[in-house]
Scaffold this motif. Structure first.
Motif, PDB file in Angstrom:
ATOM      1  N   GLU A 245       3.209 -26.714  63.189  1.00 46.28           N
ATOM      2  CA  GLU A 245       3.158 -28.129  62.974  1.00 46.28           C
ATOM      3  C   GLU A 245       1.916 -28.673  63.335  1.00 46.28           C
ATOM      4  O   GLU A 245       1.349 -28.405  64.226  1.00 46.28           O
ATOM      5  N   ALA A 297      13.921 -31.564  73.816  1.00 50.64           N
ATOM      6  CA  ALA A 297      13.499 -31.802  72.147  1.00 50.64           C
ATOM      7  C   ALA A 297      14.686 -31.531  71.568  1.00 50.64           C
ATOM      8  O   ALA A 297      15.440 -30.716  72.014  1.00 50.64           O
ATOM      9  N   GLU A 298      15.060 -32.004  70.231  1.00 49.20           N
ATOM     10  CA  GLU A 298      16.359 -32.042  69.851  1.00 49.20           C
ATOM     11  C   GLU A 298      16.310 -30.701  68.805  1.00 49.20           C
ATOM     12  O   GLU A 298      15.220 -30.835  68.041  1.00 49.20           O
ATOM     13  N   LEU A 300      16.390 -29.253  65.326  1.00 45.96           N
ATOM     14  CA  LEU A 300      16.989 -29.766  63.942  1.00 45.96           C
ATOM     15  C   LEU A 300      17.476 -28.809  63.183  1.00 45.96           C
ATOM     16  O   LEU A 300      18.512 -28.877  62.449  1.00 45.96           O
ATOM     17  N   HIS A 312      13.316 -25.373  64.944  1.00 40.55           N
ATOM     18  CA  HIS A 312      12.598 -26.710  64.551  1.00 40.55           C
ATOM     19  C   HIS A 312      13.109 -27.685  65.313  1.00 40.55           C
ATOM     20  O   HIS A 312      14.075 -27.962  65.427  1.00 40.55           O
ATOM     21  N   LEU A 314      12.706 -31.769  67.207  1.00 47.05           N
ATOM     22  CA  LEU A 314      12.433 -32.998  67.046  1.00 47.05           C
ATOM     23  C   LEU A 314      11.867 -33.486  68.194  1.00 47.05           C
ATOM     24  O   LEU A 314      12.574 -33.648  69.411  1.00 47.05           O
ATOM     25  N   GLN A 316      10.373 -36.685  71.087  1.00 46.58           N
ATOM     26  CA  GLN A 316      10.874 -37.910  71.208  1.00 46.58           C
ATOM     27  C   GLN A 316      10.115 -39.130  70.407  1.00 46.58           C
ATOM     28  O   GLN A 316      10.986 -39.934  70.068  1.00 46.58           O
ATOM     29  N   GLY A 318       9.112 -38.505  67.289  1.00 40.40           N
ATOM     30  CA  GLY A 318       9.384 -38.334  66.037  1.00 40.40           C
ATOM     31  C   GLY A 318       8.439 -37.320  65.362  1.00 40.40           C
ATOM     32  O   GLY A 318       8.730 -36.794  64.275  1.00 40.40           O
ATOM     33  N   ASP A 319       7.667 -36.800  66.158  1.00 49.09           N
ATOM     34  CA  ASP A 319       6.805 -35.583  65.740  1.00 49.09           C
ATOM     35  C   ASP A 319       7.718 -34.461  65.948  1.00 49.09           C
ATOM     36  O   ASP A 319       8.639 -34.238  66.592  1.00 49.09           O
ATOM     37  N   ARG A 320       7.204 -33.347  65.157  1.00 45.45           N
ATOM     38  CA  ARG A 320       7.903 -32.078  64.991  1.00 45.45           C
ATOM     39  C   ARG A 320       7.315 -30.860  65.353  1.00 45.45           C
ATOM     40  O   ARG A 320       5.937 -30.881  65.088  1.00 45.45           O
ATOM     41  N   LYS A 336      20.046 -30.539  72.852  1.00 45.40           N
ATOM     42  CA  LYS A 336      18.593 -31.040  73.360  1.00 45.40           C
ATOM     43  C   LYS A 336      18.181 -30.070  74.286  1.00 45.40           C
ATOM     44  O   LYS A 336      19.043 -29.472  75.077  1.00 45.40           O
TER      45      LYS A 336
END
Lengths: 353, 320
Positions: A245, A297-298, A300, A312, A314, A316, A318-320, A336
């Motif tokens: 990414e 990171a979360e 996805l 994948h 996410l 904090q 908003g970038d992936r 997380k």
């Protein structure tokens, strides 16, 4: 540009169109003797058209093609395929169903003496390891064997240049990997200069010395597999070759970049001044899973790959990013997880606003 | 397999019953019109025993009779002392030694089996069809190749020929060949008939060949061309062998049609199977029997041909 006299294949700014649709734009490349080149791209990118133009099946709109120093195509002029000293392996192999394996391979040797024909046919069959099957008909042998017969048939007349159109796409995955390595060995052993096209980057990486990533009728980057992966020249190449990414970053010093992953240090391919906003390429292997880390990171999405899981994530801001994690670390979407960046090549691209 | 054949047998019986009913109703219908079937008259038109009488050419007497088993030789002497020996079949001998005879008295006879008009007609049909098929195939092959040629003139000419022939009735073509071309070019009825059939079949064969050539994948041509073959070598060694194998079934159909279509040449007085049938009817009045026989003979010819082609197909199927 290398010296045209030593190169086997030389494409000079060729363009090609079907009707009013331009499918190849101003494309140039050269192959030295013994080199294996590959055009890699999604379907419809014009790679097969380039190959067919080199073979002499399609006329040229602009530019010039030389094979072994001789001009074979230029606008309004076309040497017939039979006179180009090429061999070609077709996607569906196009073996002659009414001829035996031996006769298929010997077909391009008509006109050479009987003794020579026998010797070279047997040589080609031995090279691909199919001498034992020489009496059979194409429908009596397996797909992988047919592929090798097609290769033997193409190289038996000792062409100056071997062309292969998606040579492995009709094979199942395990056979594809084994055969692509075998074919590379055979071509290298024989010293055959070759150009092939594929949409499969693993094939390109396994077989080719030099790879041209194509999109929209143009070569975006003509380079070795290693450089394509680690030093892509554009976000397009970066996205097509390998996974990963792009995340936002800002140059914060010499070889230093501030991103949502923290401040990263490493070889920076960017000479822009401090404070410039850039995009950073982050490969899945650049992100290490670490439960202790404060950086969270979360999850996805996840895709299970056996030995590893591709997450994948996410960030904090908003970038992936993607992370390739050993598959015993099993997390579900919504969780997380702690991560640690391990980016060695800082591959950045300018931000277009 | 076993259960399948168990399911099939009632259907087979039904088929037989239906066929039987059709035959029975036809038979009942003929009963109603009071037609006398004379099947016994038919066989003599396939082959018959022709008897020729041996006659003494002069007034004279029988000198010696010499029996040699099945045949007997009879030595005759004329009044002027001229001698002559005739051989006849022993049972037919009518004279004895020393008998006085007048000129043209018969001594006995010899008999010989001869092919009847139906056999001769069938041979004529076979011969016409074979020759017309041969030339039709050559014409069709050449036209088919012209049809896929790069040369626009060859292409247009072949399209013109095919459309012309396919767009007009064969019967009319035969009349034109016989009355117009036959007169203008001074050709006989057999040549005119065969030409009409060959040119008619050629147009259809051409379309079959064209379809066959176009059914060979383009990759085959490209492979041959990339291996250094010229366009002609590619056509001869790669495309045609594959195309001809594919077009064998439709070609067979075309030649079977040709055998049947050849019956039309009877209108220009070629004594083929159909015309022979008509001639036999005029002397027997066994109209029904003869037409059934003629139909059966055509069926014989066409089924032998289709069996033959099926055999060739099986042979060629080896490399599939």
């Amino acid at each position: 540009m290398s010296d045209a006299s030593s190169s086997i294949l030389d494409l000079q700014q060729i363009s090609q169109a079907y009707g009013s649709q331009l499918v190849v734009k101003d494309l140039s490349l050269t192959l030295e003797a013994g080199e294996i080149g590959c055009l890699l791209g999604a379907s419809g990118c014009g790679k097969t058209t380039v190959l067919r133009t080199v073979a002499g099946f399609e006329p040229l709109l602009q530019g010039e093609i030389r094979i072994a120093g001789e001009i074979v195509s230029r606008p309004g002029e076309m040497l017939p395929p039979a006179k180009r000293r090429i061999g070609m392996v077709f996607q569906d192999y196009a073996l002659f169903p009414h001829l035996s394996v031996f006769d298929n391979v010997a077909f391009g040797l008509r006109g050479t003496g009987r003794v020579e024909l026998l010797r070279r046919t047997n040589e080609a069959l031995e090279l691909v390891g199919l001498y034992a099957e020489h009496k059979k008909y194409p429908h009596e042998i397996s797909g992988g064997q047919q592929q090798r017969v097609a290769l033997a048939r193409a190289i038996a007349p000792r062409p100056a240049l071997l062309l292969m159109d998606e040579p492995f796409s009709n094979l199942d995955v395990s056979l594809r990997e084994r055969l692509s390595m075998e074919v590379r060995d055979i071509l290298k052993e024989n010293g055959t200069t070759s150009l092939f096209v594929t949409h499969n980057q693993h094939e390109a990486f396994a077989v080719a010395d030099r790879i041209g990533v194509m999109a929209g009728g143009e070569i975006l980057q003509w380079d070795s597999a290693h450089n394509l992966y680690h030093q892509p020249v554009s976000p397009q190449v970066a996205k097509f070759v390998g996974e990963g990414e792009l995340i936002a970053g800002q140059i914060s010093g010499r070889g230093e970049l501030t991103t949502a992953l923290g401040t990263l240090c490493g070889e920076l391919n960017d000479a822009r001044p401090v404070g410039s906003a850039v995009q950073l390429l982050v490969r899945p292997e650049d992100i290490v899973h670490d439960d202790e880390s404060s950086l969270k990171a979360e999850v996805l999405r996840r895709s299970f790959r056996g030995a590893s899981i591709l997450y994948h994530l996410l960030l904090q801001n908003g970038d992936r990013v993607q992370a390739l994690v050993p598959s015993h670390c099993d997390h579900q979407p919504g969780e997380k997880i702690g991560i640690q960046p391990d980016v060695r090549h800082l591959v950045t691209f300018p931000v277009y606003v | 397999m076993n259960s399948l054949s168990k399911q099939l047998w009632p259907w087979r019986i039904l088929t037989v019953v239906i066929l039987f009913l059709i035959a029975a109703s036809l038979w009942a219908a003929t009963k109603r019109i009071d037609y006398t079937w004379r099947w016994n008259r038919v066989p003599q038109y396939f082959a018959y025993n022709a008897e020729t009488f041996e006659k003494i050419p002069f007034d004279g007497r029988v000198l010696i009779i010499n029996r040699l088993g099945d045949t007997t030789s009879v030595e005759l002497e004329s009044e002027s002392g001229e001698k002559l020996t005739l051989v006849v079949e022993t049972p037919s001998l009518r004279v004895s030694e020393g008998e006085e005879l007048f000129a043209d008295d018969s001594i006995g006879s010899n008999s010989e089996w001869k092919a009847g008009p139906l056999t001769m007609g069938m041979l004529m049909t076979l011969w016409l069809s074979a020759v017309a098929s041969f030339f039709g195939l050559i014409i069709g092959l050449v036209t088919g190749l012209c049809r896929v040629s790069k040369n626009p003139t060859l292409r247009s000419l072949s399209i013109f020929y095919v459309e012309l022939i396919r767009g007009t009735p064969l019967l009319v073509q035969i009349f034109i060949f016989y009355f117009f071309l036959g007169t203008v070019l001074d050709i006989g009825r057999i040549v005119a008939g065969i030409s009409a059939l060959a040119i008619f079949a050629g147009a259809y064969v051409a379309e079959i060949i064209r379809a066959g050539i176009q059914s060979v994948p383009k990759g085959q041509t490209e492979a041959a061309r990339s291996l250094g073959m010229s366009a002609t070598q590619n056509m001869v060694h790669i495309v045609l062998p594959q195309a001809l194998k594919r077009v064998l079934p439709p070609l067979a159909g075309q030649f079977i049609s040709l055998i049947k279509d050849s019956s039309l040449v009877s209108v220009i007085a070629i004594t083929d199977l159909t015309k022979s049938g008509r001639e036999v009817i005029t002397s027997t009045f066994a109209t029904f029997e003869i037409w059934f026989t003629v139909a059966l003979l055509y069926l014989l010819l066409t089924s032998v041909l289709s069996q033959l082609i099926a055999w060739v197909e099986r042979r060629l199927a080896v490399s599939d």
